[in-house]
Design a protein around this motif. Structure first.
Motif, short mmCIF file in Angstrom:
data_model
loop_
_atom_site.label_atom_id
_atom_site.label_comp_id
_atom_site.label_asym_id
_atom_site.label_seq_id
_atom_site.Cartn_x
_atom_site.Cartn_y
_atom_site.Cartn_z
N ASP A 1 0.99 -3.61 -10.65
CA ASP A 1 1.41 -4.66 -9.75
C ASP A 1 2.92 -4.65 -9.52
N ASP A 2 3.66 -4.00 -10.42
CA ASP A 2 5.12 -3.93 -10.26
C ASP A 2 5.53 -2.88 -9.23
N LEU A 3 4.64 -1.97 -8.91
CA LEU A 3 4.96 -0.92 -7.93
C LEU A 3 5.19 -1.53 -6.56
N ALA B 1 -3.00 2.90 -1.35
CA ALA B 1 -3.45 4.03 -0.54
C ALA B 1 -4.65 4.69 -1.19
N TRP B 2 -5.36 5.48 -0.39
CA TRP B 2 -6.38 6.37 -0.91
C TRP B 2 -5.70 7.65 -1.39
N HIS C 1 -17.11 2.42 -5.39
CA HIS C 1 -16.76 1.20 -4.67
C HIS C 1 -15.37 0.68 -5.07
N ALA C 2 -14.47 1.60 -5.36
CA ALA C 2 -13.10 1.24 -5.71
C ALA C 2 -12.28 1.03 -4.44
N ASP C 3 -11.25 0.23 -4.54
CA ASP C 3 -10.36 -0.04 -3.42
C ASP C 3 -9.14 0.88 -3.47
N GLN C 4 -8.42 0.93 -2.36
CA GLN C 4 -7.13 1.61 -2.35
C GLN C 4 -6.24 0.99 -3.44
N ALA C 5 -5.34 1.82 -3.99
CA ALA C 5 -4.49 1.35 -5.08
C ALA C 5 -3.08 1.89 -4.93
N ARG C 6 -2.12 1.10 -5.37
CA ARG C 6 -0.73 1.55 -5.30
C ARG C 6 -0.50 2.78 -6.16
N CYS D 1 3.67 8.48 -3.68
CA CYS D 1 5.02 8.23 -4.18
C CYS D 1 5.05 7.34 -5.41
N SER D 2 3.89 7.06 -6.02
CA SER D 2 3.87 6.10 -7.13
C SER D 2 4.68 6.58 -8.32
N GLY D 3 4.76 7.89 -8.53
CA GLY D 3 5.58 8.40 -9.63
C GLY D 3 7.05 8.10 -9.43
N LYS D 4 7.53 8.27 -8.22
CA LYS D 4 8.93 7.96 -7.91
C LYS D 4 9.19 6.48 -8.14
N HIS D 5 8.27 5.63 -7.72
CA HIS D 5 8.45 4.19 -7.90
C HIS D 5 8.40 3.80 -9.37
#
Length: 331
Positions: free
Chosen positions: A105-107, A112-113, A127-132, A137-141
């Motif tokens: 949640d801090d990202l 995204a998919w 049935h999973a949703d897109q996730a940050r 780019c989640s590694g950079k964040h």
């Protein structure tokens, strides 16, 4: 309004050939630096401004580490990645966050998919949703957030251009590029992305690629560690079947593409190339970069042939190869 190179500034970087017919052309600019950092080849206007997009990530990652984030190995490599969102990528990013007392949640990047087809199919099946955390780019964040935690800067608003982390990143970009930032935009992931010249990007990446972990300067030590981490863990930088990962595995180079046709590549001897494709396509960038390194004597022709056979460069007709994406006459 500022802008990147124009059509008049560009040369033919690559062509798409189908059954002996040149179907498409990719124009743009490229610059090659020697192992000592001198310009040895320039195709098109390398002094035009560009937005490096994800090719800026090595600079952002180094800035985050010098700001206080202490990471190494796979985690450090993920901090400069445009990953395909596989479960393996996600696991490491979650470890990066948890070690700093953070969570997904801090990202600040959007949900995204994953671009990896297997991971996306599995998520849809479950049935999973897109996730940050699946965003490329989640590694950079995560690395940026770790820098904030280590330094005591607020994690909220860490993407704001006035946030201390972003001010520090801006300073590091200017130091490595050897020029002032001309403009700041917002990248697709929400982080600031800074306009510099293609030549400035090449100089920055050359300084990173040739840096020593034994340097008396912290910036260079971090850069050396980052390059080693990526070369030792090529799966992190992109993913299975992705051009950056393939190039690193096949050639031992340091490679990092960016959206809208940006590409940087550093050979083992530190010869460096930076490319901007005018139409924004990246499909020919890796083979063009390797070809330019070979012409500079940094790679062998057999190396380029091996890379070409590993990359998805075939043009298909009826499911069978009928042509090839290959370097153009401008280089």
């Amino acid at each position: 309004m500022l802008e990147t190179l124009t059509i008049a500034d560009a040369v033919e970087l690559a062509i798409v050939e189908r059954n002996g017919f040149v179907e498409s052309r990719h124009a743009g600019a490229a610059v090659v630096l020697s192992p000592d950092g001198e310009v040895i080849a320039q195709h098109g206007n390398a002094e035009a401004l560009i937005l490096p997009r994800s090719s800026l990530k090595p600079l952002q990652a180094i800035a985050s580490v010098t700001a206080g984030a202490s990471l190494e190995g796979e985690q450090l490599a993920l901090g400069t990645a445009s990953h395909s969102g596989t479960d393996r990528h996600v696991e490491v990013v979650r470890e990066m966050l948890a070690a700093g007392g953070l969570n997904e949640d801090d990202l600040g990047c959007p949900a995204a998919w994953p671009s990896d087809s297997t991971a996306r199919r599995d998520m849809i099946r479950d049935h999973a949703d897109q996730a940050r955390v699946r965003m490329n780019c989640s590694g950079k964040h995560a690395l940026m957030l770790r820098a904030c935690v280590a330094t005591g800067w607020p994690t909220e608003g860490y993407l704001d251009t006035a946030h201390p982390l972003q001010v520090h990143i801006r300073d590091v970009v200017e130091r490595l590029a050897g020029e002032k930032i001309a403009h700041t935009s917002i990248d697709g992931c929400g982080a600031p992305v800074h306009a510099i010249t293609l030549l400035g990007l090449a100089r920055a990446i050359h300084r990173i690629g040739s840096a020593s972990e034994r340097s008396p300067f912290a910036l260079h030590r971090v850069a050396g560690a980052l390059v080693r981490a990526v070369r030792e863990n090529p799966w992190t930088i992109a993913g299975p079947g992705e051009p950056d990962t393939i190039a690193i595995e096949t050639l031992g180079v340091f490679a990092k593409h960016g959206a809208e046709g940006v590409m940087v590549m550093v050979a083992p001897d530190n010869t460096t190339v930076a490319i901007k494709t005018l139409d924004g396509s990246s499909r020919a960038s890796a083979i063009v970069a390797a070809t330019l390194l070979a012409r500079a004597g940094a790679l062998g022709e057999a190396d380029v042939a091996a890379l070409a056979s590993a990359l998805p460069l075939d043009v298909l007709g009826g499911g069978q190869p009928v042509g090839m994406i290959r370097p153009g006459s401008g280089i």
